[in-house]
Every structure is written in C-alpha cells, then in structure tokens.
Motif scaffolding. Structure first.
Motif, mmCIF file in Angstrom:
data_model
loop_
_atom_site.group_PDB
_atom_site.id
_atom_site.type_symbol
_atom_site.label_atom_id
_atom_site.label_comp_id
_atom_site.label_asym_id
_atom_site.label_seq_id
_atom_site.Cartn_x
_atom_site.Cartn_y
_atom_site.Cartn_z
ATOM 1 N N HIS A 20 -11.800 62.369 54.567
ATOM 2 C CA HIS A 20 -11.815 60.994 54.085
ATOM 3 C C HIS A 20 -12.434 60.028 55.088
ATOM 4 C CE1 HIS A 20 -9.306 61.890 50.549
ATOM 5 N NE2 HIS A 20 -8.718 62.738 51.345
ATOM 6 N N THR A 24 -9.844 61.440 60.963
ATOM 7 C CA THR A 24 -9.157 62.654 60.526
ATOM 8 C C THR A 24 -10.052 63.875 60.692
ATOM 9 O OG1 THR A 24 -9.740 62.171 58.233
ATOM 10 C CG2 THR A 24 -7.535 61.542 58.954
ATOM 11 N N ALA A 52 -13.976 63.372 49.464
ATOM 12 C CA ALA A 52 -12.903 63.041 48.528
ATOM 13 C C ALA A 52 -13.426 63.210 47.101
ATOM 14 C CB ALA A 52 -12.456 61.597 48.756
ATOM 15 N N ASP A 135 -6.183 68.941 52.341
ATOM 16 C CA ASP A 135 -6.506 67.513 52.264
ATOM 17 C C ASP A 135 -6.023 66.785 53.517
ATOM 18 O OD1 ASP A 135 -7.152 64.930 51.498
ATOM 19 O OD2 ASP A 135 -6.395 65.189 49.471
ATOM 20 N N THR A 137 -5.089 63.844 54.528
ATOM 21 C CA THR A 137 -4.555 62.504 54.282
ATOM 22 C C THR A 137 -3.137 62.417 54.812
ATOM 23 O OG1 THR A 137 -3.742 63.122 52.107
ATOM 24 C CG2 THR A 137 -5.909 62.083 52.205
ATOM 25 N N SER A 141 -2.285 65.406 57.764
ATOM 26 C CA SER A 141 -3.275 65.549 58.813
ATOM 27 C C SER A 141 -2.652 65.533 60.208
ATOM 28 C CB SER A 141 -4.331 64.440 58.704
ATOM 29 O OG SER A 141 -3.736 63.184 58.916
#
Length: 156
Positions: A20, A24, A52, A135, A137, A141
């Motif tokens: 994203h 990250t 994303a 993912d 997020t 993360s």
C-alpha cells in the motif's frame, strides 16, 4: 514424477505481499532480510508485490512504478510487481502503454483475452484473478507477523 503446478511461469516469486505504501514495503524487506529470506546480495527478491485491489484507478501505473523503483533503489534488489486494475480494461491498457509488465484484470472472458495478448506479447503476465497475498496493512504488517510469514509459520 514430481507433481508441480503449471499455473505460473517459473520466474514468478514464491509468494506475494499486497503493498500500500513505501514504509510498509520497506518494513517487509527488512523483515525478509532478518528472516534470511532476502539475502543481502540478492539481485531478485524471492517474493513479489501486488498493488492494492483496483489501485490502477486511484494510484495509477506511473505512481505504482515509481514506488517500486524507489524500493528497488533503496534495497538494491528487483521485485516482481503486479498492478491491480480491478475490472477496468482502460486502466490495464493504459498501464501497459506506460511500461507496466504484469497486471490483474477481472473482466469478461472476451475482453480479458485481448488484454492477455497485449501483456503476453510484451513478456508480461496477465492474472484474471488476484493471487493469494499477505496484506501489509495495519497490525498485519507488524514485525512479528512479517517474521512469521517469512518463516512459513504464519497461517496461509
């Protein structure tokens, strides 16, 4: 005789992370190095990045490519990266004209076939559905979750 899937070309990574933002992505690279998955002298990472869902529509291909390029310069490593175009054929075609090699496009079979030819003729990969990914997020993360993922002890 070994039973190996022929779903992906051999140059694709063993797994994907949904990226994203820069912070990250760099945290994931650091966690991969700490876990021994990404050696200090690696020229190509054993994992890749997915944008994303639908990011071609709100990020754009050039922003996505700049994000990946910055991470590659910082880490000294190349990453397989895939831009998700949602169901927008227009975004997928525009991304290809802007140099994007790998794309996800979820559309009807006739339009998908035309875009698939466009990407395959450029040596890229066309996905008609999002591949599984971790993912990056929020709490997922964190360093402990990333370490568990790279050590293959995370539930996948």
């Amino acid at each position: 005789m070994e039973n190996t899937p022929n779903l992906f070309p051999t140059f694709l990574p063993c797994g994907f992370l949904t990226l994203h933002d820069y912070a990250t992505g760099m945290a994931a690279c650091a966690a991969a190095r700490n876990a021994g998955v990404l050696p200090a002298q690696a020229s190509v990472a054993p994992f890749g990045f997915l944008s994303a869902p639908g990011a071609a529509g709100f990020m754009g291909a050039l922003w996505w490519q700049a994000l990946i390029r910055q991470m590659e310069e910082e880490t000294g490593c190349r990453y397989v990266h895939v831009l998700d175009c949602g169901s927008s054929v227009g975004h997928a075609v525009l991304a290809r004209t802007q140099g994007q090699k790998n794309v996800i496009l979820q559309t009807d079979p006739a339009r998908a076939a035309a875009v698939r030819v466009l990407y395959q003729s450029a040596g890229g990969v066309f996905f008609s559905a999002r591949p599984p990914s971790f993912d990056l997020t929020g709490p997922l993360s964190s360093k402990t979750h990333l370490a568990a993922y790279f050590m293959r002890s995370y539930c996948q």
